[in-house]
Enzyme design. Structure first.
Site, PDB file in Angstrom:
ATOM      1  N   ARG A 156       0.870  -1.186   0.000  1.00 22.95           N
ATOM      2  CA  ARG A 156       0.000   0.000   0.000  1.00 22.95           C
ATOM      3  C   ARG A 156       0.903   1.231   0.000  1.00 22.95           C
ATOM      4  O   ARG A 156       1.185   1.796   1.071  1.00 22.95           O
ATOM      5  CB  ARG A 156      -0.885   0.021   1.262  1.00 22.95           C
ATOM      6  CG  ARG A 156      -1.814  -1.167   1.444  1.00 22.95           C
ATOM      7  CD  ARG A 156      -3.032  -1.093   0.540  1.00 22.95           C
ATOM      8  NE  ARG A 156      -3.974  -2.153   0.840  1.00 22.95           N
ATOM      9  CZ  ARG A 156      -3.934  -3.380   0.298  1.00 22.95           C
ATOM     10  NH1 ARG A 156      -3.000  -3.692  -0.573  1.00 22.95           N
ATOM     11  NH2 ARG A 156      -4.843  -4.276   0.624  1.00 22.95           N
ATOM     12  N   ALA A 217      -8.255 -13.728 -10.734  1.00 24.59           N
ATOM     13  CA  ALA A 217      -9.004 -14.740 -11.476  1.00 24.59           C
ATOM     14  C   ALA A 217      -8.081 -15.742 -12.172  1.00 24.59           C
ATOM     15  O   ALA A 217      -8.541 -16.763 -12.688  1.00 24.59           O
ATOM     16  CB  ALA A 217      -9.898 -14.056 -12.507  1.00 24.59           C
ATOM     17  N   ASP A 218      -6.777 -15.455 -12.198  1.00 20.59           N
ATOM     18  CA  ASP A 218      -5.826 -16.390 -12.811  1.00 20.59           C
ATOM     19  C   ASP A 218      -5.225 -17.381 -11.818  1.00 20.59           C
ATOM     20  O   ASP A 218      -4.239 -18.061 -12.129  1.00 20.59           O
ATOM     21  CB  ASP A 218      -4.710 -15.613 -13.534  1.00 20.59           C
ATOM     22  CG  ASP A 218      -5.263 -14.868 -14.736  1.00 20.59           C
ATOM     23  OD1 ASP A 218      -6.219 -15.391 -15.351  1.00 20.59           O
ATOM     24  OD2 ASP A 218      -4.785 -13.766 -15.037  1.00 20.59           O
ATOM     25  N   ASP A 247      -6.772 -11.813   1.566  1.00 21.29           N
ATOM     26  CA  ASP A 247      -6.741 -12.124   3.005  1.00 21.29           C
ATOM     27  C   ASP A 247      -7.537 -13.392   3.308  1.00 21.29           C
ATOM     28  O   ASP A 247      -7.122 -14.211   4.140  1.00 21.29           O
ATOM     29  CB  ASP A 247      -7.341 -10.966   3.818  1.00 21.29           C
ATOM     30  CG  ASP A 247      -6.630  -9.647   3.551  1.00 21.29           C
ATOM     31  OD1 ASP A 247      -5.448  -9.683   3.172  1.00 21.29           O
ATOM     32  OD2 ASP A 247      -7.267  -8.597   3.721  1.00 21.29           O
TER      33      ASP A 247
HETATM   34  N1  ADP Z   1     -12.365 -12.485 -10.167  1.00 18.31           N
HETATM   35  C1  ADP Z   1     -12.063 -13.565  -9.435  1.00 18.31           C
HETATM   36  N2  ADP Z   1     -12.609 -14.772  -9.736  1.00 18.31           N
HETATM   37  C2  ADP Z   1     -12.312 -15.871  -9.010  1.00 18.31           C
HETATM   38  N3  ADP Z   1     -11.464 -15.887  -7.972  1.00 18.31           N
HETATM   39  C3  ADP Z   1     -10.892 -14.713  -7.618  1.00 18.31           C
HETATM   40  C4  ADP Z   1     -11.151 -13.493  -8.332  1.00 18.31           C
HETATM   41  N4  ADP Z   1     -10.432 -12.504  -7.749  1.00 18.31           N
HETATM   42  C5  ADP Z   1      -9.752 -13.074  -6.730  1.00 18.31           C
HETATM   43  N5  ADP Z   1     -10.010 -14.406  -6.656  1.00 18.31           N
HETATM   44  C6  ADP Z   1      -9.452 -15.386  -5.701  1.00 18.31           C
HETATM   45  O1  ADP Z   1      -8.845 -14.695  -4.627  1.00 18.31           O
HETATM   46  C7  ADP Z   1      -7.438 -14.942  -4.569  1.00 18.31           C
HETATM   47  C8  ADP Z   1      -6.722 -13.672  -4.191  1.00 18.31           C
HETATM   48  O2  ADP Z   1      -7.004 -12.669  -5.134  1.00 18.31           O
HETATM   49  P1  ADP Z   1      -5.987 -11.512  -5.508  1.00 18.31           P
HETATM   50  O3  ADP Z   1      -6.735 -10.524  -6.324  1.00 18.31           O
HETATM   51  O4  ADP Z   1      -4.791 -12.104  -6.114  1.00 18.31           O
HETATM   52  O5  ADP Z   1      -5.597 -10.962  -4.052  1.00 18.31           O
HETATM   53  P2  ADP Z   1      -5.656  -9.468  -3.447  1.00 18.31           P
HETATM   54  O6  ADP Z   1      -7.043  -9.276  -2.934  1.00 18.31           O
HETATM   55  O7  ADP Z   1      -4.667  -9.528  -2.332  1.00 18.31           O
HETATM   56  O8  ADP Z   1      -5.250  -8.541  -4.561  1.00 18.31           O
HETATM   57  C9  ADP Z   1      -7.044 -15.475  -5.959  1.00 18.31           C
HETATM   58  O9  ADP Z   1      -5.923 -16.324  -5.884  1.00 18.31           O
HETATM   59  C10 ADP Z   1      -8.330 -16.200  -6.371  1.00 18.31           C
HETATM   60  O10 ADP Z   1      -8.328 -17.502  -5.823  1.00 18.31           O
HETATM   61  O1  ELE Z   2      -5.857  -1.652   3.178  1.00 23.10           O
HETATM   62  C1  ELE Z   2      -5.914  -1.874   4.385  1.00 23.10           C
HETATM   63  O2  ELE Z   2      -5.194  -1.319   5.214  1.00 23.10           O
HETATM   64  C2  ELE Z   2      -6.845  -2.888   4.888  1.00 23.10           C
HETATM   65  O3  ELE Z   2      -6.429  -3.671   5.709  1.00 23.10           O
HETATM   66  C3  ELE Z   2      -8.233  -2.895   4.354  1.00 23.10           C
HETATM   67  C4  ELE Z   2      -8.711  -4.133   3.661  1.00 23.10           C
HETATM   68  O4  ELE Z   2      -9.608  -4.853   4.499  1.00 23.10           O
HETATM   69  C5  ELE Z   2      -7.627  -5.055   3.174  1.00 23.10           C
HETATM   70  O5  ELE Z   2      -6.591  -4.312   2.625  1.00 23.10           O
HETATM   71  C6  ELE Z   2      -8.149  -5.999   2.136  1.00 23.10           C
HETATM   72  O6  ELE Z   2      -7.068  -6.696   1.570  1.00 23.10           O
HETATM   73  P1  ELE Z   2      -7.086  -7.543   0.219  1.00 23.10           P
HETATM   74  O7  ELE Z   2      -7.176  -8.993   0.627  1.00 23.10           O
HETATM   75  O8  ELE Z   2      -5.767  -7.259  -0.410  1.00 23.10           O
HETATM   76  O9  ELE Z   2      -8.257  -7.059  -0.575  1.00 23.10           O
END
Ligand code: ADP
Ligand code: ELE
Length: 292
Positions: A156, A217-218, A247
């Site tokens: 962040r 999604a990948d 998370d």
């Molecule tokens: N559009 C989506 N469709 C299906 N699964 C998703 C999608 N976005 C996230 N996920 C699931 O959540 C996990 C974490 O997503 P990601 O976007 O990589 O993490 P972050 O929230 O930390 O950016 C992925 O490995 C996948 O399993």
């Molecule tokens: O940004 C921050 O300080 C927070 O902790 C708020 C959010 O709840 C998480 O950032 C979500 O995290 P992702 O799993 O990456 O979507």
């Protein structure tokens, strides 16, 4: 933090969230009942802090390690959505959590009392520089003592004083960990990795023996002690809010992995939980909607 998420018709819903809390929450939802999950943080002495403690306890998350600071309050953030993809606005400059590592003895005692330690780049980013160093010294010590130390860089940039401090401190976080769980889009955007292999290589070269890269999604790519595997994401009908995708993946993965030591099966479980989470608003999705 207190979370404001979209509730439709211009209304905002109040919840509680924050990356490490989200991970603790999903770990608690997915782990064997006999295991304990405790949250180490600092809160204030206001009504909102009291409500948060009650909420954690209701979820089965241990609160004995939480420090209460007179005159302080929790941070606040709001989820902004564009086509289901989230961005955040923060009001957290003065939050109680910024003092979570201000008492080194308390921190050491908490870590000594556990087998697994989880922290993130956000944990490091919100701490004063010397407290971040204290935390890193303790996570290094924990890893050397054979504890399983898990780190999500959760980059962040807005929370860091400069790019260099962010890069150096996140690298130190990874160096002190047994498992690093980054999201590829963040690593590519902020650290310039041109492939998942490059991210894996960078964190393994820093000394993390295990790396698990989430890629939306990948799907997810794992490298545990040099053994590489790939797990595809689940298909999601409608992505409503991606907050906490990473998370929830981390919490679900750890719950299964600590029990089974089967990284691939645990990642297969985690993609299912994360798919449910992106189908709902807010960071914390109720246990009965997770399909457990
Ligand atoms: N559009 C989506 N469709 C299906 N699964 C998703 C999608 N976005 C996230 N996920 C699931 O959540 C996990 C974490 O997503 P990601 O976007 O990589 O993490 P972050 O929230 O930390 O950016 C992925 O490995 C996948 O399993
Ligand atoms: O940004 C921050 O300080 C927070 O902790 C708020 C959010 O709840 C998480 O950032 C979500 O995290 P992702 O799993 O990456 O979507």
């Amino acid at each position: 933090m207190v979370e404001l998420s979209q509730a439709g018709g211009g209304l905002l819903r109040k919840g509680f969230a924050g990356d490490t809390l989200n991970t603790a929450w999903y770990a608690r939802a997915c782990i064997q009942p006999a295991w304990s999950v405790d949250y180490f943080t600092a809160l204030g002495d206001d009504a909102m802090s009291d409500e948060m403690i009650a909420f954690f306890e209701e979820a089965g998350i241990g609160t004995n390690l939480i420090r209460r600071i007179k005159g302080k309050a929790p941070g606040l953030y709001m989820i902004n959505l564009r086509n289901g993809e989230r961005s955040f606005s923060y009001w957290r400059d003065n939050s109680a959590a910024r003092q979570l590592a201000a008492d080194p003895d308390r921190l050491r005692e908490a870590i000594e009392g556990t087998d697994v330690v989880y922290f993130s780049g956000i944990t490091l980013a919100i701490l004063p520089r010397e407290d971040a160093d204290t935390l890193l010294a303790e996570t290094r010590r924990a890893k050397a003592a054979g504890k399983f130390v898990v780190f999500d860089p959760n980059i962040r940039p807005r929370l860091w004083a400069s790019y260099d401090v962010m890069h150096t401190t996140i690298s130190e976080g990874a160096r002190s960990s047994s498992l690093v769980m980054p999201s590829f889009d963040d690593e590519a955007l902020h650290f310039g990795d041109d492939s998942i292999e490059a991210t894996i290589h960078r964190y393994r070269a820093l000394g993390a023996p295990n790396v698990l890269i989430k890629n939306g999604a990948d799907g997810a790519t794992l490298n545990f002690a040099g053994q590489e595997d790939f797990v595809p994401a689940e298909t999601v009908k409608e992505v409503v809010d991606t907050t906490s995708a990473g998370d929830s993946f981390n919490g679900a993965f750890l719950a299964k992995y600590l029990e089974t030591k089967d990284a691939v099966a645990s990642a297969c479980f985690a993609v299912k939980v994360a798919a449910r989470v992106v189908s709902e608003h807010g960071a914390l999705v109720a246990k009965d909607k997770l399909g457990l």
